[in-house]
Scaffold this motif. Structure first.
Motif, short mmCIF file in Angstrom:
data_model
loop_
_atom_site.label_atom_id
_atom_site.label_comp_id
_atom_site.label_asym_id
_atom_site.label_seq_id
_atom_site.Cartn_x
_atom_site.Cartn_y
_atom_site.Cartn_z
N LYS A 146 0.85 -1.19 0.00
CA LYS A 146 0.00 0.00 0.00
C LYS A 146 0.88 1.24 0.00
CE LYS A 146 -3.62 -2.41 2.59
NZ LYS A 146 -4.40 -2.46 3.86
N PRO A 147 0.36 2.38 -0.41
CA PRO A 147 1.18 3.60 -0.43
C PRO A 147 1.79 3.90 0.94
CG PRO A 147 -0.86 3.94 -1.64
CD PRO A 147 -0.99 2.60 -0.97
N LYS A 148 3.10 4.07 0.97
CA LYS A 148 3.85 4.41 2.18
C LYS A 148 3.71 3.37 3.28
CE LYS A 148 3.63 9.39 1.29
NZ LYS A 148 3.27 10.73 1.83
N GLU A 149 3.41 2.13 2.91
CA GLU A 149 3.25 1.06 3.91
C GLU A 149 4.61 0.71 4.52
OE1 GLU A 149 0.75 -3.10 4.32
OE2 GLU A 149 1.57 -2.55 2.37
N SER A 150 4.66 0.62 5.84
CA SER A 150 5.90 0.25 6.51
C SER A 150 6.12 -1.25 6.34
CB SER A 150 5.82 0.58 8.00
OG SER A 150 4.89 -0.28 8.66
N LEU A 151 7.37 -1.67 6.53
CA LEU A 151 7.68 -3.09 6.43
C LEU A 151 6.95 -3.87 7.52
CD1 LEU A 151 9.25 -5.33 5.06
CD2 LEU A 151 11.20 -4.82 6.55
N GLY A 152 6.85 -3.28 8.70
CA GLY A 152 6.12 -3.95 9.78
C GLY A 152 4.66 -4.16 9.45
N ASP A 153 4.00 -3.15 8.89
CA ASP A 153 2.60 -3.27 8.51
C ASP A 153 2.43 -4.28 7.38
OD1 ASP A 153 1.78 -1.47 10.42
OD2 ASP A 153 1.66 0.24 9.06
N TYR A 154 3.36 -4.28 6.46
CA TYR A 154 3.31 -5.25 5.36
C TYR A 154 3.44 -6.67 5.91
CZ TYR A 154 4.37 -7.36 0.80
OH TYR A 154 4.35 -8.12 -0.34
N ALA A 155 4.37 -6.87 6.83
CA ALA A 155 4.57 -8.19 7.41
C ALA A 155 3.33 -8.64 8.19
CB ALA A 155 5.79 -8.18 8.34
N LYS A 156 2.72 -7.71 8.87
CA LYS A 156 1.49 -8.03 9.62
C LYS A 156 0.38 -8.46 8.67
CE LYS A 156 -1.42 -6.13 13.29
NZ LYS A 156 -1.68 -4.94 14.15
N ARG A 157 0.33 -7.83 7.52
CA ARG A 157 -0.67 -8.19 6.51
C ARG A 157 -0.35 -9.57 5.92
NH1 ARG A 157 -1.56 -6.12 1.07
NH2 ARG A 157 0.22 -4.70 1.25
N MET A 158 0.93 -9.85 5.70
CA MET A 158 1.32 -11.16 5.19
C MET A 158 1.04 -12.26 6.21
SD MET A 158 2.39 -10.81 2.08
CE MET A 158 3.30 -12.32 1.77
N ALA A 159 1.17 -11.92 7.49
CA ALA A 159 0.95 -12.91 8.55
C ALA A 159 -0.49 -13.42 8.54
CB ALA A 159 1.28 -12.30 9.91
N LEU A 160 -1.41 -12.61 8.04
CA LEU A 160 -2.81 -13.02 7.98
C LEU A 160 -3.03 -14.16 7.01
CD1 LEU A 160 -4.53 -9.50 8.02
CD2 LEU A 160 -4.26 -11.10 9.93
N LYS A 161 -2.09 -14.38 6.11
CA LYS A 161 -2.21 -15.46 5.14
C LYS A 161 -1.81 -16.81 5.74
CE LYS A 161 -1.30 -12.52 1.14
NZ LYS A 161 -2.61 -12.79 0.50
N ILE A 162 -1.23 -16.77 6.94
CA ILE A 162 -0.78 -18.00 7.60
C ILE A 162 -1.86 -18.46 8.56
CG2 ILE A 162 0.98 -18.98 9.11
CD1 ILE A 162 2.92 -16.87 7.95
N LYS A 163 -2.48 -19.57 8.25
CA LYS A 163 -3.65 -20.03 9.00
C LYS A 163 -3.30 -21.03 10.11
CE LYS A 163 -6.07 -17.54 6.19
NZ LYS A 163 -6.56 -16.21 6.64
#
Length: 230
Positions: A40-57
């Protein structure tokens, strides 16, 4: 007995094809592949990682990341519990970066990288993998699926500006002694693969198919630095 979930994260701009030669026992492991999302625009690496973590069930998965993917799985592990945290051809702190990346960080030179020219002239594979042999470029180019300019600018900046100063004690680091992108002379406490380059996850697949299961399971592992052709 339930299978151990294993999530693989590819390197910058790469797709899961980079792992196509890696074979884990499907009676013991359930393998999943994470893929890059456009940030996303200006997304931090931490926020990106948190979003990726949601894919892990699954609970307590094994996370395995290559290169920039190794940095990302370390960030993901801040949000979920993991069974094992394994990085390949990557770094644990900013102090393991080579001088050219530290220089780019200090001078902001990374902002001058002509991403559009890199894409236009088919140099993305060389830029991402850092390999010097042109006869491998076509092979490596097949691994690269994310050609969005915004993603590339974002990813390069997040690598260069990654500010981790203390290594996560959970990390198991596997690194090649011929890695041009992240020279082993800067790397501390790792399992060394002789002749391994920055793309050894593909070229040294026999080494990984021999040892990766034991590393995941925590079995006795002797780093004998076997010479492996791939």
């Amino acid at each position: 007995m339930s299978k151990i979930p294993v999530y693989f994260m590819p390197g910058l701009a790469a797709n899961p094809l980079i792992f196509e030669r890696i074979k884990l026992d499907d009676t013991l492991f359930e393998v999943h592949y994470l893929e890059w999302e456009i940030p996303k625009p200006k997304e931090s690496l931490g926020d990106y990682a948190k979003r990726m973590a949601l894919k892990i069930k699954e609970e307590n998965p094994v996370l395995i990341g290559v290169s920039f993917g190794g940095i990302v799985v370390q960030e993901i592990a801040k949000f979920i519990s993991v069974r094992k945290l394994i990085i390949i051809s990557s770094v644990k702190t900013k102090f393991e970066f080579p001088g050219r990346i530290r220089f780019a960080r200090k001078t902001l030179a990374y902002k001058l990288i002509p991403m559009r020219l890199i894409l236009h002239f088919g140099k993305l594979a060389q830029f991402v993998f850092g390999e010097k042999f042109s006869n491998r470029m076509k092979l490596y180019d097949t691994f690269l699926s994310v050609r969005d300019i915004g993603y590339l600018n974002w990813a390069v900046e997040k690598v260069v500006l990654w500010n981790c100063t203390v290594a996560d004690e959970r990390v198991i680091h596997i690194h090649g002694d011929k890695d041009w992108m992240f020279p082993i002379k800067n790397i501390e406490k790792c399992i060394v693969v002789e002749g391994g380059t920055h793309v050894m996850i593909f070229t040294k697949y026999r080494w990984f198919n021999t040892h990766l299961s034991d590393i995941i399971l925590g079995s006795s592992f002797k780093n004998s630095n076997p010479e492996v052709s791939g």
